[in-house]
Design a protein around this motif. Structure first.
Motif, PDB file in Angstrom:
ATOM      1  N   ALA A   4       3.861  24.777  67.081  1.00 24.48           N
ATOM      2  CA  ALA A   4       3.699  25.808  66.051  1.00 24.48           C
ATOM      3  C   ALA A   4       5.031  26.309  65.496  1.00 24.48           C
ATOM      4  CB  ALA A   4       2.875  26.972  66.606  1.00 24.48           C
ATOM      5  N   VAL A  48       6.542  26.277  61.585  1.00 24.69           N
ATOM      6  CA  VAL A  48       7.041  27.509  60.968  1.00 24.69           C
ATOM      7  C   VAL A  48       8.441  27.287  60.402  1.00 24.69           C
ATOM      8  CG1 VAL A  48       7.788  29.868  61.452  1.00 24.69           C
ATOM      9  CG2 VAL A  48       5.617  29.045  62.344  1.00 24.69           C
ATOM     10  N   ASP A  68       4.222  33.803  63.092  1.00 26.96           N
ATOM     11  CA  ASP A  68       3.093  32.879  63.077  1.00 26.96           C
ATOM     12  C   ASP A  68       2.973  32.112  64.382  1.00 26.96           C
ATOM     13  OD1 ASP A  68       2.354  33.551  60.531  1.00 26.96           O
ATOM     14  OD2 ASP A  68       3.610  32.031  59.591  1.00 26.96           O
ATOM     15  N   THR A 117      -3.900  28.446  66.377  1.00 28.11           N
ATOM     16  CA  THR A 117      -2.629  28.886  65.784  1.00 28.11           C
ATOM     17  C   THR A 117      -1.911  27.730  65.092  1.00 28.11           C
ATOM     18  OG1 THR A 117      -2.428  30.539  67.531  1.00 28.11           O
ATOM     19  CG2 THR A 117      -0.450  30.035  66.269  1.00 28.11           C
ATOM     20  N   VAL A 163      -0.947  27.572  61.090  1.00 26.41           N
ATOM     21  CA  VAL A 163       0.404  27.311  60.582  1.00 26.41           C
ATOM     22  C   VAL A 163       0.401  26.079  59.676  1.00 26.41           C
ATOM     23  CG1 VAL A 163       2.751  26.723  61.275  1.00 26.41           C
ATOM     24  CG2 VAL A 163       1.478  28.435  62.557  1.00 26.41           C
TER      25      VAL A 163
END
Length: 399
Positions: A24, A28, A37, A77, A81
């Motif tokens: 993740a 980002v 995020d 998550t 993203v």
């Protein structure tokens, strides 16, 4: 499943979560977004505690629930993203997956942990019906969200249509299905709370301490949850700025309690590390929560009163604030002692009575000269405070 296979599966799921949590922040950084995020890292508590419990106690459903919830949180998550990069291929499908994964990582621990904690078993066979209601609630919400028509409710740079959205009467039926799922979930939550209450009343010894840790975190999380519900009813569509601030604080308090506090309490309870400190934790929570509320109310009241009295003389200076701050600082120690005494007397009566008995014995000890009378007093104090089955006092001779 053998113990060795269970350990491998548990730590494999933990490794999968770590991989998702590491992927993740990479996305980002690619899109120059905000590092917030990547808050999936806060779910490390679910994954770690779940892996420890599942590897050591494979028959305990609590560890597997935590692991599945952690992996679903990491995948959700990561998909969110990825959706932020709306130009990437498959962004609509990533948004579709993220739209219903919420009901996996949030509803699994919320609906089922209370029913099976701490040993991974239900109170009785009758509670299987409650598990069925919870499964129906999760399935109804997933189906109702996954096939709902229109745009996906995910954060993206541009609206994304649901690739599997159904139109016409089927789409209308899905909205009813989602509403039914929410009602079933609410009913399961209430019954889960009843299960914890009944287990706390019926359990003794170590199991009672385990359930107390879980109930403690649940009661703490109930506070910000109620605040969010009340603010949602009062604020409406366009709420005041202070209501938005209260909502933000309550939301993050709930997130921290659920993602950090809940797995910590579960780990302490099941792995039995500092298990019997729950009475101290509850005592300190009651004392400092009451003290904060009391001193905060006194501070605000004194500031308003002193401003009203001193405003004609000081003409808007900060004298009232300074005087109120000094007064509250002076009140802290005596107020803390008073609140501690009140909490001990009301909620920890046995500890309060034992402390009073020991204090009275200490006063008699300074004035008593007769050894025989002192021995009788000591035996009485031990019987009253410790309540042993037998007391024997041995005194060393003059030699």
């Amino acid at each position: 499943m053998s113990a060795r296979a269970a350990r491998r599966l548990a730590w494999s799921l933990f490794g999968l979560f770590v991989a998702l949590a590491a992927a993740a922040p990479v996305l980002v950084a690619v899109r120059d977004g905000n590092a917030s995020d990547a808050l999936v890292a806060t779910g490390i508590g679910f994954a770690l505690v779940g892996a420890l419990i599942a590897s050591r106690q494979p028959a305990n459903a609590v560890g597997w629930l935590l692991l599945v919830a952690a992996v679903a949180l990491g995948l959700d998550t990561l998909m969110s993203v990825y959706v932020g990069r709306a130009t990437l291929p498959g962004a609509a499908w990533a948004g579709w997956l993220s739209s219903w994964l919420l009901f996996v990582w949030l509803y699994l621990p919320a609906l089922f942990l209370a029913l099976v904690f701490p040993a991974g078993r239900l109170l009785s066979r009758r509670w299987r019906a409650v598990v069925g209601v919870g499964v129906a609630a999760v399935a109804a919400n997933i189906i109702g969200t996954a096939f709902a028509p229109g745009d996906l409710e995910v954060s993206a740079d541009r609206p994304l249509r649901n690739p599997l959205g159904l139109q016409g009467p089927a789409g209308d039926a899905l909205s009813w299905l989602s509403a039914a799922g929410e009602l079933l979930a609410a009913g399961t939550l209430v019954l889960g709370g009843l299960s914890v209450f009944l287990r706390l009343r019926r359990s003794h010894g170590r199991e009672r301490q385990q359930v107390a840790w879980f109930a403690y975190i649940c009661l703490l999380a109930l506070g910000p949850f109620v605040v969010l519900a009340l603010v949602g009813l009062v604020a409406g569509d366009d709420g005041a700025p202070w209501l938005e601030a209260v909502q933000l604080v309550a939301w993050w308090s709930l997130v921290v309690l659920l993602l950090v506090g809940l797995p910590s309490a579960i780990g302490i309870a099941i792995l039995r590390h500092r298990l019997y400190d729950i009475d101290i934790v509850i005592n300190r929570t009651l004392v400092y929560a009451t003290l904060t509320l009391t001193l905060g109310t006194a501070y605000l009241g004194s500031v308003l009163l002193l401003q009203l009295i001193l405003n004609p003389l000081t003409q808007g200076s900060d004298l009232a604030v300074a005087m109120s701050t000094l007064a509250v600082a002076a009140l802290f120690r005596p107020a803390r002692r008073r609140v501690q005494l009140l909490v001990d007397r009301r909620f920890f009566r046995r500890k309060y009575d034992a402390a009073r008995t020991l204090a009275a014995f200490g006063l008699r000890l300074r004035d008593e000269l007769d050894v025989d009378a002192l021995g009788n007093d000591l035996s009485g104090v031990v019987q009253e405070t410790v309540q042993p089955t037998h007391v024997t006092l041995w005194l060393r001779g003059s030699r």
